[in-house]
Design an enzyme around this catalytic site. Structure first.
Site, PDB file in Angstrom:
ATOM      1  N   HIS A   1       0.841  -1.202   0.000  1.00  0.00           N
ATOM      2  CA  HIS A   1       0.000   0.000   0.000  1.00  0.00           C
ATOM      3  C   HIS A   1       0.878   1.255   0.000  1.00  0.00           C
ATOM      4  CE1 HIS A   1      -3.498   2.531   1.319  1.00  0.00           C
ATOM      5  NE2 HIS A   1      -2.521   3.221   1.895  1.00  0.00           N
ATOM      6  N   GLU A   2       1.862   1.292   0.902  1.00  0.00           N
ATOM      7  CA  GLU A   2       2.734   2.464   0.995  1.00  0.00           C
ATOM      8  C   GLU A   2       3.615   2.592  -0.247  1.00  0.00           C
ATOM      9  OE1 GLU A   2       2.013   4.529   3.153  1.00  0.00           O
ATOM     10  OE2 GLU A   2       0.790   3.244   4.437  1.00  0.00           O
TER      11      GLU A   2
ATOM     12  N   GLU B   1      -6.150   7.108  -1.638  1.00  0.00           N
ATOM     13  CA  GLU B   1      -6.169   5.942  -0.743  1.00  0.00           C
ATOM     14  C   GLU B   1      -6.779   4.729  -1.440  1.00  0.00           C
ATOM     15  OE1 GLU B   1      -4.798   5.344   2.271  1.00  0.00           O
ATOM     16  OE2 GLU B   1      -3.863   7.284   1.899  1.00  0.00           O
TER      17      GLU B   1
ATOM     18  N   HIS C   1       1.693   4.301  -2.893  1.00  0.00           N
ATOM     19  CA  HIS C   1       1.668   5.759  -2.726  1.00  0.00           C
ATOM     20  C   HIS C   1       2.890   6.395  -3.391  1.00  0.00           C
ATOM     21  CE1 HIS C   1      -1.851   6.643  -0.403  1.00  0.00           C
ATOM     22  NE2 HIS C   1      -1.515   5.889   0.618  1.00  0.00           N
TER      23      HIS C   1
END
Length: 309
Positions: free
Chosen positions: A165-166, A238, A169
């Site tokens: 997930h990070e 997100e 980003h």
């Protein structure tokens, strides 16, 4: 709908929001320039300023200030994000614990899966709350930080999903985007507020007076408008990062389980007095505030559950 299509759609939404920000930012500068030149006709004055028949001094200064602030933030952003807590860099050139080796190994697996030729710095923040965030202006100075509580309480796949997930980003340039939007918002609000008071007592022609009236309205509307745009933009990113994590994992379930565990942790504990770094709240994997920049956990889980790989 597959994850790649979701990411593409969200990128279009992001571009629309960013364009809106830039237009509003320039419009405020141009209105102040109209007042500065004491214009008789607002429309004609705006046209001459946009076409540089009259130099838009205030507008140019606003963009220059934004550029300088962004440069300063680039140089200090990561240290600001890490401040307030004890943290440790996972340096693969040094002796690592078994847990640190595992985390670094998970990152390497994801980098290989995504075919990325850069490696973000990896940090462990000594904190009792479960969370994670990414930082950095670009790939070369990027970092991923995980709290010690998160590492202790998630299983291997859940931890890998959080790192994915990070990493998403970073791949989507979300940190850069969030920083620029935040800076533009603050400068817009400052100029709209102070320019009205600065020019309030002066006698002005009809075009300048109309520009002043528009600025007065914007002074009231802008705080709400920028909040809505920032929330929409951040929530879109997100969803993109969640989709990116599920895409790299070839499975949405680990991300769903991780979100559920983190959400339950914040329901059972109050970390407001412990986690005092407000700067990184918008970058967190999870944000418990009512008017959060993040979508609700329920919506994120529903979104992940609906999507096909």
């Amino acid at each position: 709908m597959n994850f790649e299509k979701i990411i593409a759609q969200n990128k279009l939404k992001t571009n629309a929001v960013l364009t809106t920000y830039c237009v509003i930012f320039a419009f405020i500068g141009l209105l102040v320039d109209v007042i500065r030149i004491n214009a008789n006709d607002l429309g004609i004055a705006l046209f001459k300023l946009i076409t540089f028949q009259i130099f838009p001094t205030i507008t140019v200064i606003m963009f220059l200030v934004a550029f300088v602030v962004i440069v300063v933030c680039i140089q200090n952003f990561s240290s600001i994000m890490l401040s307030g807590d004890e943290y440790k860099l996972i340096d693969p050139s040094k002796v690592l614990s078994s847990k640190e080796n595992q985390i670094h190994g998970l990152l390497l697996e994801l980098l290989e899966e995504a075919k990325l030729n850069f490696e973000p710095k990896l940090y462990i923040i000594n904190a009792p709350y479960m969370n994670a965030f990414a930082s950095g202006w670009n790939e070369t100075n990027s970092l991923i930080a995980l709290t010690s509580a998160l590492i202790e309480r998630l299983d291997r796949d859940e931890l890998k999903a959080v790192i994915a997930h990070e990493l998403s980003h970073i791949r989507h340039n979300d940190i850069r985007l969030t920083m620029c939007v935040g800076i533009l918002s603050n400068i817009m609000l400052l100029v709209a507020n102070f320019s009205v008071y600065f020019f309030m007592g002066n006698r002005k022609n009809s075009g300048a007076n109309l520009a002043k009236m528009i600025l007065l309205v914007l002074q009231i509307v802008l705080p709400f408008l920028t909040l809505i745009l920032q929330m929409y933009l951040s929530r879109t990113r997100e969803y993109m990062a969640d989709s990116g994590a599920a895409f790299l994992m070839h499975d949405s379930k680990p991300m769903i389980r991780a979100l559920q565990k983190i959400s339950n942790d914040y329901k059972e504990n109050d970390y407001k007095e412990i986690d005092t770094n407000s700067t990184r709240s918008a970058a967190y994997l999870f944000n418990a505030e009512m008017f959060s920049t993040h979508p609700s956990i329920k919506n994120r889980i529903q979104s992940l559950s609906r999507r096909a790989l």
